[in-house]
Design an enzyme around this catalytic site. Sequence first.
Site, short mmCIF file in Angstrom:
data_model
loop_
_atom_site.label_atom_id
_atom_site.label_comp_id
_atom_site.label_asym_id
_atom_site.label_seq_id
_atom_site.Cartn_x
_atom_site.Cartn_y
_atom_site.Cartn_z
N THR A 29 48.27 32.60 56.83
CA THR A 29 48.73 32.49 58.22
C THR A 29 47.55 32.54 59.18
OG1 THR A 29 50.78 33.61 57.59
CG2 THR A 29 50.33 33.42 59.94
N ASP A 213 53.29 24.97 56.58
CA ASP A 213 53.20 26.23 55.84
C ASP A 213 54.22 26.21 54.70
OD1 ASP A 213 52.43 28.78 55.15
OD2 ASP A 213 53.65 29.76 56.69
N GLU A 214 53.98 27.01 53.64
CA GLU A 214 54.90 27.12 52.50
C GLU A 214 55.26 25.74 51.95
OE1 GLU A 214 55.23 29.89 51.28
OE2 GLU A 214 55.37 31.48 52.77
N ARG A 603 53.96 41.61 45.78
CA ARG A 603 54.36 42.29 47.02
C ARG A 603 53.70 43.66 47.10
NH1 ARG A 603 54.62 38.35 49.25
NH2 ARG A 603 53.99 37.51 47.26
#
Length: 671
Positions: A29, A213-214, A603
Site C-alpha cells: 500500500t 491493488d490485489e 497474519r
Amino acid sequence: MQLNPRQREAVTYIGGPLLVLAGAGSGKTRVITEKIAHLVRHCDYRAKDIAAVTFTNKAAREMKERIHKTLGRQACRGLRVSTFHTLGLDIIRRETATLGMKPGFSLFDDQDSMALLKALTDDELDVDKSWLKLAVSKISNWKNDMRSPDAVLASAEGDDQVFAVVYEQYQRHLKAYNALDFDDLILLPTVLLRDHPAVRERWQKRIRYLLVDEYQDTNTSQYQLVRLLVGERARFTVVGDDDQSIYSWRGAQPKNLALLQDDFPQLRVVKLEQNYRSMERILKCANILIDNNPHVFEKRLFSDMGYGEPLRVIFGRNEENEAERVVAEIVRERFLEKTRYGDYAILYRGNHQARGFEKSLINNRIPYKMTGGQSFFSRAEIKDIMAYLRLLVNPDDDNAFLRIINLPRRGIGPTSMERIGELANQERVSLFSACQIHGLNTLLSAPAFHAVQSFVELIQRTARKAAEPGEQSVHAIRDLIKFIQYEEWLFESSPSPAAAEMRMKNVNELYRWVSDMLKDDDDEALSLEQAVNKLMLRDMLSRQDEEDDGDQVQLMTLHASKGLEFPYVFMVGMEEGLLPHQSSIDEGNIEEERRLAYVGITRAQQRLIFTLARERRQYGETIRPEPSRFLFELPQDDVKWEDSQTKVSHEEKQQRSASNIAALRNMLKKD
C-alpha cells in the site's frame, strides 16, 4: 521509514507496464501511495489523470487517506481511488446514452436478484432457496466470464440449459426495470469499451495512469477492463501476490498475473520480498508451506525482526475444550505479559466454527468482535420497511419501488413488471410515474392493473399524511405497516414463529427510531425525508463503525483476515475436512486451501498457535479427525506439538510458579 531498493524501483519506474509481486506484509500500500505522489510531483501527471482501484471500500478509503497525508488534499483533487465496481459505476453513469439506459437506473443487491429469480421461477419450476442461490452463482460466473445470455443458451448442456433460460429471462427483466446487478458494474463498462472505440479513447485519455491493488483477485471481465483502459500505451502498475489468491469461488483468476506477460511482452516484474510484519520463523514456515504449490513467479519472504518463538500445536478433547483452551491461553498471556485483547485474532475456515469460541469468551467476560456478522440495516425486514419509507419521500426511487411493489404479495408478477419497466423506459420516467400513465390498463391484466393502482394510491395517501408534522407523520407510518399486513406476511414467510417474532421486533425498533426523530420534544423534530436520510447515513456509518476494532478479541474467517495483521494469532480447527475443507479435498482443489493456510500464517506478527480437537461432532456423529496435512508440511524443527513435548521438570515448574507470583505482585503494587 525509507523505501527499500525494490520498493524504490517499483515507485520510480514509469516507462511501461509494471507488475509488483508484493509478498504479505511487504508494504504494497505504501508503494502505491508513494507512486501516486511520485507521478504527481515528478512525472507531469495531474491527480485527475490517475486512477487507483482495489477490491473493498475499506481498502480504498485507507489508500485515499494515506495519499491525502502524503500529497495534501489540494494536490489530490480529481484523483480516483475506488473499488473496481465504483469505477464501473462511474463509467456507466457517464455513458448511459451510449448504453441506451435511463440515467436513474437501479442497483440490485443479492436479495433483489434472489427475489426476481424466485418470481420468474415460481409458476413453472418448483425450486428451493439452494437452487436460487445456485442460479445467482451461475449467472454471476457467466457475467464475470463475459458470456451473454444468447451465448450461454447456444452452448448450455444438461442442467445448465434450465439455468441458461432463467439467465435470459432475468437479464430481460433487468433491462425492462432499468436495473443493474453487481456483476453488471464490471461487465457493462468492459463491453462498452470493447465495442465503442470513441468511448474507449475518451476513457484512455481520462485515465492516463492506472494502478491496481490485489491484482491476483481479478476475474476475467476485470482483467479485460484493465486491458481496455490502459490500451497500447500500457502505463500501469498492478500489485499482487499469487500466493494470496483465495477467491476462485468469486471468479478470481490468479493466472491473470501470468497473462500480463503474454499481453504486455515489455512487462517489468519487481518482487517485494522483505516483510515488515512477522518474525523470521513465521515467514520460514509460510515459505516452506507454499513451496508445495506450483508458481509462475518464485519469491521468498524474509524479515529483519528476529527469529521468534516456535509455532505451537495444541489439542482440545472436543470442540468445546478447544475453545476453552484458546481462551485460557489469552487470559494467561494477558495476565503475565500485559497484552491487550485487541492483540489476539482467532481465525477459522467456516463461520459455524465461531459458536464455541463466542460462548467461551462470553463465559469469561472477554470482549470480542466477530467480523462478518449481519448489521441491523442489512436485515431483509429492515430493508423492506426502509424501501417503503424511501418511496414515500422520493417516488422516483426505482430501487425502492422494485423491492416493495409486490411485497407483501399483491398479484403483480414479473410479466406485469416487465411491461411497466418498458413503458417507463419508453417515456423516460420513473417506474412509479409509469404506473400513473394513461393507457397502462391496456398493457396489464385487469387484476394486475387494479393491484398497481391500489399500491400507487397507498403510497400517495401515506405520503400526504406523512408530510404533516409530528404525531400525524408517525401515525401514517404505523398505519402503513398495519395496512400492508407486514406482520402477518412475516409469519407466513419466516421459517418459524420465533424467527417471525424476532424480525417483527426489528421492525418495531426501526419504527421507534423514526418516531423519535419525527416527534422530538426539543423542537428539533425532523421531516420524514430528513429522518430517512439520517437513517441511511446511520446505516453507512454503522458499517464503518463495525470496522473500528477497539480492545476486543477478533473472530473471523481466514478469508476475512486477508490484509490484516495481529500480534498473536490462533488458527483453529487445523484438521482434515476443515482446513483443507472437505469439498476442496473432494474436488482436488488443495492448492487454494494451502494458499488460505498461508494467508492465515502470515497474519501473525509475533506468535502463532494452531489448535485442533481430538473429537468433533459432525452431523450428529462423533468423529476423530486427522490433523491437517498442512501442519505436516511445515518445518517440524520450528513447530512444537503439544503431545510430543518433553515433561516439564519439578524445578522448571517451581521457576514458572515463582515468575507468575512475581508478576501478580507487580500488578497489585500498580493498583
